[in-house]
Design an enzyme around this catalytic site. Structure first.
Site, PDB file in Angstrom:
ATOM      1  N   HIS A 163       0.836  -1.198   0.000  1.00 13.92           N
ATOM      2  CA  HIS A 163       0.000   0.000   0.000  1.00 13.92           C
ATOM      3  C   HIS A 163       0.868   1.245   0.000  1.00 13.92           C
ATOM      4  O   HIS A 163       2.040   1.190   0.400  1.00 13.92           O
ATOM      5  CB  HIS A 163      -0.884   0.038   1.253  1.00 13.92           C
ATOM      6  CG  HIS A 163      -1.932  -1.014   1.323  1.00 13.92           C
ATOM      7  ND1 HIS A 163      -2.059  -1.877   2.398  1.00 13.92           N
ATOM      8  CD2 HIS A 163      -2.922  -1.339   0.461  1.00 13.92           C
ATOM      9  CE1 HIS A 163      -3.080  -2.694   2.185  1.00 13.92           C
ATOM     10  NE2 HIS A 163      -3.613  -2.395   1.026  1.00 13.92           N
ATOM     11  N   CYS A 248      -2.130   0.525   9.965  1.00 14.50           N
ATOM     12  CA  CYS A 248      -3.230  -0.303   9.455  1.00 14.50           C
ATOM     13  C   CYS A 248      -3.994  -1.027  10.557  1.00 14.50           C
ATOM     14  O   CYS A 248      -5.025  -1.646  10.292  1.00 14.50           O
ATOM     15  CB  CYS A 248      -2.738  -1.282   8.408  1.00 14.50           C
ATOM     16  SG  CYS A 248      -1.431  -2.375   8.923  1.00 14.50           S
TER      17      CYS A 248
END
Length: 258
Positions: A163, A248
Site C-alpha cells: 500500500h 493499518c
C-alpha cells in the site's frame, strides 16, 4: 480536534493465513500477536484515544488490518471495496460501526477497488496509491466522494510495496517520511524526509508531537526525537510478518461532529 476515536478490530484465529504479497511467508504466533495488539490498543488509550472495537471477523484472516476497510475525510466515511476479494467480507461490520458513530457513510462500488492503506491524508490533500489493491475506478470514486467536501486527490503509483502507507506517512508538520528504496515518486510530495529503516516510514499521529511507531525502527525513532517529536514505541513484529504496520491496525477518527 473535536474527537479522538480509533476503530480497532482484534486479530482472529486465522491470522496466520493472512495475505502476503511482497514478503516471504514466515510463521505467525497468534497468541503473541494478540498480546502485541492489546499493547497497541493500550498505547492509543494511554495517549487520549477512545478505542471503538469493531465486531470480530474471525473468518477473515486479515480482519485486524481495519484501516483498509474505510477512509475518513472530516466526518464522512467511505467504506472501501478491498482489492483482495477475500477481504471484502470485512467491510460490513465496519460500515455499521461508523454509522453508529453518526458518520455519513458512502461505499466504493464495483468495479472500483480501494484499500484504506493506500490513502495518506495531509490536511485536505489525499494521496492515493494506485497499484495492486486500488484501481483507477477506486481512485475516481474516492475523488467523487471527497472533492465536493474540499479534498484534493493526488494519485501516486505504487508497485514496490503493498500500500502507499507501506512506503510513506507524514509527520505533524506535513513532512512525508519514507524509506527511500520503496518510494517511487518522492517528488510528488512537497517535503520528503528519507528514514533509515522501512518501518520508520510508518507513524501514527497521537497528538502533542507524539508519534506511535514500531519497535523495529530504532534509528528512525532517534531521528524523529532529534526533530523534537516524542516516539511512542510498540512491538508489532507478528503483524509485520503479514506486511502490517502501525497505521493499518486502527482507523483514527478526528472530526466527529464537524
Amino acid at each position: 480536534m473535536p474527537s479522538r476515536k480509533a476503530l480497532v478490530r482484534r486479530p482472529g484465529p486465522r491470522l496466520a493465513e493472512g495475505l502476503v504479497t511482497h514478503l516471504e511467508r514466515t510463521p505467525v504466533d497468534p497468541a503473541l500477536a494478540l498480546a502485541q495488539w492489546e499493547r497497541y490498543v493500550g498505547a492509543l488509550r494511554a495517549h487520549g484515544w477512545e478505542t471503538v472495537e469493531v465486531e470480530p471477523a474471525d473468518e477473515c484472516p486479515d480482519g485486524v488490518f481495519v484501516e483498509d476497510t474505510v477512509v475518513m475525510f472530516r466526518n464522512v466515511a467511505l467504506v472501501c471495496r478491498p482489492g483482495a476479494p477475500s477481504r471484502r467480507p470485512e467491510t460490513a461490520a465496519v460500515a455499521e460501526a461508523v454509522d453508529r458513530l453518526g458518520c455519513p457513510v458512502g461505499r466504493v462500488r464495483e468495479p472500483g477497488t480501494l484499500d484504506g492503506g493506500d490513502v495518506l491524508k495531509i490536511g485536505d490533500t489525499l494521496y492515493v496509491g494506485r497499484g495492486g489493491r486500488t484501481n483507477a475506478e477506486g481512485v475516481a470514486q474516492l475523488r467523487a466522494a471527497f472533492e465536493p467536501l474540499g479534498a484534493r486527490v493526488v494519485a501516486v503509483p505504487v508497485s514496490r510495496v503493498l500500500h502507499l502507507k507501506s512506503a510513506v506517512t507524514a509527520l505533524p508538520d506535513g513532512t512525508v517520511v519514507g524509506y527511500g528504496p520503496l518510494v517511487e515518486t518522492p517528488s510528488l510530495f512537497g517535503h520528503f524526509l528519507p528514514v533509515p529503516e522501512e518501518a520508520g516510514a510508518h507513524v501514527v499521529l497521537l497528538g502533542g508531537g507524539k508519534l506511535l511507531m514500531a519497535a523495529s525502527a530504532p534509528r528512525s525513532a532517534e531521528l524523529f526525537a532529534d526533530l523534537g517529536y516524542e516516539p511512542v514505541v510498540v512491538d508489532i513484529g507478528e503483524f509485520e510478518k503479514l506486511e502490517g504496520c502501525v497505521t493499518c491496525l486502527s482507523v483514527r477518527i478526528r472530526h466527529l461532529g464537524t
